[in-house]
Design an enzyme around this catalytic site. Sequence first.
Site, PDB file in Angstrom:
ATOM      1  CB  THR A   1      -0.769   0.077   1.324  1.00 22.43           C
ATOM      2  OG1 THR A   1      -1.949  -1.395   1.562  1.00 22.43           O
ATOM      3  CG2 THR A   1      -1.844   0.966   1.075  1.00 22.43           C
ATOM      4  CD  GLU A   2       3.794   2.573  -4.025  1.00 21.74           C
ATOM      5  OE1 GLU A   2       3.183   4.047  -4.873  1.00 21.74           O
ATOM      6  OE2 GLU A   2       4.653   2.132  -4.750  1.00 21.74           O
TER       7      GLU A   2
ATOM      8  CG  PHE B   1      -1.902   2.433   5.661  1.00 24.06           C
ATOM      9  CD1 PHE B   1      -2.170   3.951   6.668  1.00 24.06           C
ATOM     10  CD2 PHE B   1      -3.089   3.061   4.431  1.00 24.06           C
ATOM     11  CE1 PHE B   1      -2.754   5.144   6.726  1.00 24.06           C
ATOM     12  CE2 PHE B   1      -2.948   4.201   4.359  1.00 24.06           C
ATOM     13  CZ  PHE B   1      -3.373   4.911   5.815  1.00 24.06           C
TER      14      PHE B   1
ATOM     15  NE  ARG C   1     -26.675  -5.401  34.911  1.00 20.59           N
ATOM     16  CZ  ARG C   1     -27.189  -4.555  35.591  1.00 20.59           C
ATOM     17  NH1 ARG C   1     -25.819  -4.944  37.267  1.00 20.59           N
ATOM     18  NH2 ARG C   1     -27.346  -3.246  35.752  1.00 20.59           N
TER      19      ARG C   1
ATOM     20  N   GLY D   1     -23.561  -3.649  27.969  1.00 23.44           N
ATOM     21  CA  GLY D   1     -25.249  -1.943  28.564  1.00 23.44           C
ATOM     22  C   GLY D   1     -23.910  -1.389  28.685  1.00 23.44           C
ATOM     23  N   GLY D   2     -23.890  -0.579  30.066  1.00 19.70           N
ATOM     24  CA  GLY D   2     -22.791   0.445  30.428  1.00 19.70           C
ATOM     25  C   GLY D   2     -21.706  -0.217  30.757  1.00 19.70           C
TER      26      GLY D   2
ATOM     27  CD  GLU E   1      -4.360  -8.399   3.760  1.00 16.80           C
ATOM     28  OE1 GLU E   1      -4.364  -8.477   3.111  1.00 16.80           O
ATOM     29  OE2 GLU E   1      -3.396  -7.972   4.558  1.00 16.80           O
TER      30      GLU E   1
END
Length: 398
Positions: free
Chosen positions: A125-126, A155, A269, A340-341, A364
């Site tokens: 990659t470039e 990358f 939970r 959840g949280g 890829e």
Amino acid sequence: MTQNNPTFDAWLADVERFVRDEATPRENEVENMNEVPPDLVARMRELGYFGWSIPREFDGAGLTTEQLVRGAMMLSQASVAFRARVGTNTGIGSEALVADGTPDQKRRYLPRLASGELTGAFALTEPNAGSDATALATSARRDGDHYVLNGSKCFITNAPIADVFTVLARTDPSKPGAAGISAFIVERSMPGLSTSAPYDKMGQSGSPVGDVILRDCRVPAANLIGGVEGEGFRTAMKVLNKQRIHLAALCTGPAMRMLEEAVAYTMTREQFGKPIAEFQLIQALIAESQTDIFAARSMILTAARKRDAGEDVTMEASMCKMFASEMCGRVADRAVQMLGGLGYLSGNAVERFYRDVRAFRIYEGTTQIHQLNIAKITLKRAASQLEKRAGSEAACAA
């Protein structure tokens, strides 16, 4: 065949033990240090993880594609950094040599990649050549018994720590597109090669990614992969076809882990006086995730077996990579929702994987590029069938 292979089953059980007992307990350490600790790198070298798909004659494990992806699904259930640390050696960092290297090139480099003495990287990659890889501008000019390379890559996984790079460069500027591209093995010590500092990233702490800079980098002509100019793009496609199946497996392992973490949480939970796992809408999230994982795993194993049988898997590789990377993102989102949280707080595996797996849909080949690739192959095959049918009808009419 991998099925009913007691030796392979024992090996895979050992990988599972490493993930459970050695890698997973140190995931937060990897996250905080932003590297895989040296003792764990040494441990993976000792276990032979750097040479999984390198042939036995070059001191690798010689795994088939099916065996490789099954191992990858197991190893990638730990932090992404562990599989990234060994993954270039057992994937894109060595596969060009395995596929097209000369006997001398294989002897010089593959045993050292298999042992983990060298860390490999794949530099394609470039800045202006990513999805359109044939647009690469890095040049390679013959100068006596050397080539002189100029250009930059971006990358590149493991670039900041790699010892040897598979570099794609244009040896014939008169030939546009793929025809003028060649592949080289470039050592870090060769004059003119440098790398950037690791990027700051959204996720995947411990997996360094950076630039490769080539400024009048002198590479021996003996390091032209295969010894023939103009074959580099074909080599790259061989590498990527296998790597895309491999990466699909590496997307599936994290999905398995996230679902396991989420299910365990929902069983303990409690809300409204009972575990939230008993609520049907939570069960829907579990069922959708389990089905997604099963579909991805089935696709990957089918494609791997076809490749091992010598069949062309160009389209299957694209389908596996596209589906598995998108699937992993869906499972990550559902897992955060089930927690959840807690799923939004740092310090737990689901939150970390949620950030880590976002990159899977980009490298890829982006999802969009794979959609185009799959459609083009489908249309090409359909056109061929129509042509054959027309020829057959014409012959009958005659």
